[in-house]
Write a protein that holds these residues in place. Structure first.
Motif, PDB file in Angstrom:
ATOM      1  N   THR A 198       5.051  -9.497 -12.384  1.00 38.92           N
ATOM      2  CA  THR A 198       4.874  -9.087 -10.992  1.00 38.92           C
ATOM      3  C   THR A 198       4.551 -10.282 -10.102  1.00 38.92           C
ATOM      4  O   THR A 198       5.101 -10.417  -9.004  1.00 38.92           O
ATOM      5  N   LEU A 199       3.669 -11.159 -10.582  1.00 45.87           N
ATOM      6  CA  LEU A 199       3.303 -12.319  -9.780  1.00 45.87           C
ATOM      7  C   LEU A 199       4.480 -13.251  -9.560  1.00 45.87           C
ATOM      8  O   LEU A 199       4.633 -13.836  -8.481  1.00 45.87           O
ATOM      9  N   ALA A 200       5.340 -13.377 -10.570  1.00 44.03           N
ATOM     10  CA  ALA A 200       6.491 -14.260 -10.431  1.00 44.03           C
ATOM     11  C   ALA A 200       7.396 -13.798  -9.296  1.00 44.03           C
ATOM     12  O   ALA A 200       7.928 -14.605  -8.533  1.00 44.03           O
ATOM     13  N   SER A 201       7.560 -12.484  -9.161  1.00 45.45           N
ATOM     14  CA  SER A 201       8.417 -11.955  -8.099  1.00 45.45           C
ATOM     15  C   SER A 201       7.742 -11.998  -6.741  1.00 45.45           C
ATOM     16  O   SER A 201       8.397 -11.866  -5.711  1.00 45.45           O
ATOM     17  N   ALA A 202       6.422 -12.194  -6.743  1.00 51.21           N
ATOM     18  CA  ALA A 202       5.683 -12.183  -5.480  1.00 51.21           C
ATOM     19  C   ALA A 202       5.329 -13.573  -4.969  1.00 51.21           C
ATOM     20  O   ALA A 202       4.745 -13.713  -3.911  1.00 51.21           O
ATOM     21  N   LEU A 203       5.712 -14.613  -5.723  1.00 51.02           N
ATOM     22  CA  LEU A 203       5.309 -15.960  -5.340  1.00 51.02           C
ATOM     23  C   LEU A 203       5.836 -16.359  -3.966  1.00 51.02           C
ATOM     24  O   LEU A 203       5.201 -17.107  -3.234  1.00 51.02           O
ATOM     25  N   THR A 204       7.028 -15.862  -3.619  1.00 58.85           N
ATOM     26  CA  THR A 204       7.597 -16.237  -2.322  1.00 58.85           C
ATOM     27  C   THR A 204       6.821 -15.638  -1.158  1.00 58.85           C
ATOM     28  O   THR A 204       7.031 -16.035  -0.012  1.00 58.85           O
ATOM     29  N   ASP A 205       5.935 -14.698  -1.447  1.00 67.01           N
ATOM     30  CA  ASP A 205       5.145 -14.064  -0.384  1.00 67.01           C
ATOM     31  C   ASP A 205       3.726 -14.614  -0.300  1.00 67.01           C
ATOM     32  O   ASP A 205       2.911 -14.110   0.477  1.00 67.01           O
ATOM     33  N   THR A 206       3.425 -15.646  -1.098  1.00 65.14           N
ATOM     34  CA  THR A 206       2.056 -16.156  -1.093  1.00 65.14           C
ATOM     35  C   THR A 206       1.770 -16.980   0.152  1.00 65.14           C
ATOM     36  O   THR A 206       2.683 -17.473   0.817  1.00 65.14           O
TER      37      THR A 206
END
Length: 241
Positions: A198-206
């Motif tokens: 999940t975190l890998a897919s959300a990295l672009t939103d950090t």
């Protein structure tokens, strides 16, 4: 004979065994304090099995009613917490079995990886980005825990969320301590896989820098440039257009 405490405040310093004794003698305050003292742990255990907030509360209610009807059977050979947890586990498992949606605990030990659900963002009424991020992290963890196979999920909640030790967890679930250790290890492994995916897919939103924070920053910057006059690289006149 000294006067017995009657209010919750007076009873709050008593150990569970004393509360049970007073409850047997008819103290409503003792019963209420027992419930308040153990609600959090019992809710989390029930929730780990039935995976539904309302169902978990129903399980807790059934468990408390059963426990209070049989307080005379509590012999203090185990802690009250362990005794109540056993009742909650039995009630929750019975409810799952009646719904015909539970696999046997022993066979689930062989499961390697459950389906990994994508954890959607939740809209928040709060604007501060740190509050939103904290809420999203909690949501991510709760959903990842929910995705664990039931035997792993229950052990994970009891050991990592409620922070019971291995012996307490084993006693409450009626399992060997080695089984608890094995299930916790596998639960941690599965949790890491889910969270990492999940975190890998959300990295672009950090590290978001969006409205209204972005707008406020931009307005403040432009205001400072205007105040600086024509010696700035961008003139005040151009900024006012």
């Amino acid at each position: 004979m000294p006067e017995q405490p009657t209010s919750e405040l007076e009873l709050s310093g008593l150990v569970d065994a004393e509360l049970v004794r007073l409850a047997r003698e008819g103290s409503a305050s003792a019963l209420r304090l027992i419930v308040r003292r153990h609600n959090q742990q019992l809710y989390r255990v029930a929730r780990a099995i039935v995976r539904d907030d309302a169902e978990a509360e129903d399980v807790m209610q059934e468990a408390y009613l059963s426990a209070f009807r049989h307080l005379a059977k509590f012999r203090a050979d185990a802690s009250l917490s362990t005794w109540l947890t056993r009742i909650v586990v039995n009630k929750a498992v019975d409810r799952r079995q009646r719904a015909n949606i539970m696999l046997p605990w022993d066979t689930l030990d062989r499961i390697e990886q459950p389906d990994v659900a994508v954890l959607p963002d939740r809209a928040s009424e709060f604007d501060p980005e740190r509050t939103v991020a904290r809420s999203q992290i909690r949501d991510l963890l709760e959903r990842a825990i929910d995705n664990l196979p039931e035997p792993f999920r229950v052990v994970f909640v009891m050991r990592m969320v409620e922070q019971l030790d291995t012996k307490e967890t084993a006693s409450a679930l009626g399992l060997p301590e080695e089984t608890v250790k094995t299930r916790l290890h596998r639960a941690k492994k599965l949790m890491r896989k889910q969270v990492q995916t999940t975190l890998a897919s959300a990295l672009t939103d950090t590290f978001p820098f969006q409205d209204p924070r972005c707008a406020a920053f931009t307005d403040a910057l432009l205001a400072r440039l205007v105040e600086g006059g024509t010696d700035q690289s961008v003139t005040a006149a151009s900024l006012k257009r």
